[in-house]
Design an enzyme around this catalytic site. Structure first.
Site, mmCIF file in Angstrom:
data_model
loop_
_atom_site.group_PDB
_atom_site.id
_atom_site.type_symbol
_atom_site.label_atom_id
_atom_site.label_comp_id
_atom_site.label_asym_id
_atom_site.label_seq_id
_atom_site.Cartn_x
_atom_site.Cartn_y
_atom_site.Cartn_z
ATOM 1 N N SER A 197 -9.525 1.795 3.446
ATOM 2 C CA SER A 197 -8.731 2.579 2.519
ATOM 3 C C SER A 197 -7.749 1.754 1.695
ATOM 4 C CB SER A 197 -7.946 3.644 3.295
ATOM 5 O OG SER A 197 -7.018 3.034 4.181
ATOM 6 N N SER A 205 -9.400 -0.601 7.613
ATOM 7 C CA SER A 205 -8.915 -0.489 6.234
ATOM 8 C C SER A 205 -8.292 -1.732 5.620
ATOM 9 C CB SER A 205 -7.915 0.646 6.123
ATOM 10 O OG SER A 205 -8.614 1.840 6.007
ATOM 11 N N LYS A 231 0.849 -1.189 0.000
ATOM 12 C CA LYS A 231 0.000 0.000 0.000
ATOM 13 C C LYS A 231 0.886 1.242 0.000
ATOM 14 C CE LYS A 231 -3.698 2.087 2.842
ATOM 15 N NZ LYS A 231 -4.510 1.896 4.071
HETATM 16 N N1 GLN Z 1 -12.740 3.959 7.169
HETATM 17 C C1 GLN Z 1 -11.945 4.307 8.295
HETATM 18 C C2 GLN Z 1 -11.531 5.749 8.201
HETATM 19 O O1 GLN Z 1 -11.799 6.343 7.216
HETATM 20 C C3 GLN Z 1 -10.758 3.415 8.408
HETATM 21 C C4 GLN Z 1 -9.556 3.891 7.710
HETATM 22 C C5 GLN Z 1 -8.331 3.070 7.995
HETATM 23 O O2 GLN Z 1 -8.403 2.017 8.632
HETATM 24 N N2 GLN Z 1 -7.185 3.547 7.548
HETATM 25 O O3 GLN Z 1 -10.961 6.287 9.094
#
Ligand code: GLN
Length: 473
Positions: free
Chosen positions: A151, A175, A76
């Protein structure tokens, strides 16, 4: 290339049936063929082939091979890889060249993994649909009109579509687990402190963990064994050494569940009924299930978004066009900072920085941050109690299957609320995994989530294997 597991792949290599060069060429072809999915932001074609060549020579010379010898890994775009761009899918860091390796990357390389490219994600890992990337959204490979989740959307799709064997993502509030669920692959978020965060671009530092996407449980366990461990560069890493000795697990097979989570009105009816039916079927397979009361459901998403935006507002202050980020707009300091931050951060990142700055401001701190910290503490007390009674907790991953691109994009609150099942593990620092088990009548995959007590990844992996076995019989 019919990839099943790291173990099988490595025995094919050892027998001389295939070579690393063949395999890298195969994955590069696949990545190009599926370029429209936008899962990769960059492919290290020449480098990966050169490394494959080296590894082939090394193996044929009879030297002892590394534990991830020849394994094709994608990363990532928030994990630093020396002399490579790490942009966090943001215009702010579009040309940022890492000057060092993240500890996880260092460990992958030591064990002879081949890093094939960097993967698209939501900008600074903020989002649940991969629609917040500055470099375009990622498509779900099963249905291109749907999101891959976020994400770490690119990392999930890369494993889903067979563009690499393993992906590393990051999980601050789901994420890794939610995109894994949307794409039908395994997604593991280890305990807080299990994998060093050194070289992981920070979002919410007390929540962030590197996580693993894999095709099966054994692969995820092996990669965790290798990239985890105490690290002098991250004082929050834990001392405990993780061995992925899945077969040796001797837990009691007692799983708890919160009925209120499965009865939540926001949870898709078909998902709820399949999951409940599955839980009910577990007893006859020797797994004891125990309903547990939980009255904090309404508090966890607000607490998560207050604390993570507060941490993000502080973490992202370094992108000011002086320390990091694009510079050269104005000789005036304030003007320079203003222009850089308004021009090069996307809308969602700006929203969260403002939200975080607001909750941290004088007069509001107690009303928001202090309250959210109390919720976090109550949750910690609660899980201590729960894990005296059960080895693991089973819960949904997401209220829906992968939704349509654009469907939730105009309603940030709705998007936030969809994190209801995943943020729990990050608020408490416990390990959690999502495993693909079912198919929805809309054609999309979904599974379930398991959480265990801190540092008990072995419980997670071993129970996950059992559940997959039960579902597939
Ligand atoms: N959807 C969550 C957020 O937007 C999780 C994001 C993540 O785990 N990086 O914060």
């Amino acid at each position: 290339m019919n990839y099943t597991s790291i173990k099988d792949y490595q025995s094919l290599l050892a027998q001389g049936e295939i070579s690393c060069v063949d395999v890298v060429s195969h994955y590069i072809r696949e990545i190009k063929k599926y370029w429209h999915l936008n899962a990769f932001l960059e492919v290290y074609e020449k480098e990966a082939l050169d490394r494959a060549n080296e590894l082939d020579t090394l193996r044929k010379s009879g030297r002892k091979t590394g534990r991830l010898h020849g394994v094709i890994v994608g990363i990532k775009d928030v994990i630093c890889y020396k002399n490579h761009i790490t942009s966090a899918a943001s215009r702010m860091l579009e040309n940022f060249n890492s000057v060092y390796n993240a500890t996880a990357i260092e460990k992958l390389l030591q064990e002879e993994a081949i890093i094939i490219g960097r993967q698209n994600c939501d900008e600074f890992a903020m989002g649940s649909s991969n629609e917040n990337s500055a470099f375009g959204n990622v498509l779900n490979a099963i249905d291109n009109s749907r999101v891959p989740g976020g994400s770490s959307g690119g990392s999930a799709v890369a494993v889903q579509a067979g563009l690499c064997m393993i992906s590393l993502g990051s999980d601050t509030g789901g994420s890794v687990r939610q995109p894994a669920d949307f794409c039908g692959v395994v997604g593991l978020k280890p305990s807080y402190g299990r994998i060093s965060r050194y070289g992981l671009i920070a979002y919410g530092s007390s929540f962030d963990q590197i996580g693993i996407f894999a095709n099966n449980i054994d692969d995820a366990g092996l990669v965790l064994e290798i990239i985890s461990g105490k690290d002098v560069y991250d004082s929050t890493t834990i001392d405990d050494v993780f061995f992925s000795d899945i077969e040796a697990y001797t837990g009691t097979n007692k799983i708890g569940y919160f009925p209120v989570m499965f009865d939540h009105p926001g949870l898709d009816k078909e998902i709820a009924s399949k999951q409940k039916e599955f839980i009910n079927s577990l007893t006859k397979h020797g797994i004891e299930t125990l309903p547990i009361e939980f009255d904090l459901l309404d508090y966890i998403v607000p607490a998560y978004y207050i604390l993570t935006t507060a941490e993000a507002s502080s973490n992202l202050s370094r992108y000011d066009g002086l320390k990091y980020g694009v510079s050269g707009f104005s000789p005036e300091l304030e003007e320079q900072v203003k222009i850089t931050r308004s021009k090069f951060f996307g809308k969602e990142v700006q929203r969260r920085i403002m939200l975080g700055t607001f909750v941290l401001s004088e007069g509001y701190y107690d009303a928001y941050v202090t309250h959210a910290q109390k919720v976090r503490q109550i949750l910690l007390d609660k899980i201590k109690d729960i894990f005296q009674q059960v080895d693991a907790i089973i819960l949904p991953v997401s209220p829906t299957t992968a939704f349509k691109i654009g469907e939730k994009n105009n309603d940030p609150i709705e998007m936030f609320l969809a994190d209801i099942y995943t943020v729990f593990a990050n608020l408490t620092g416990i390990p959690a995994i999502s495993i693909p088990l079912f198919q929805h009548t809309n054609g999309m995959p979904f599974g379930i989530q398991l959480m265990a007590s801190h540092a008990n990844e072995l419980t997670l992996l071993s129970l996950s294997k059992k559940l997959i076995f039960i579902q597939n019989r």
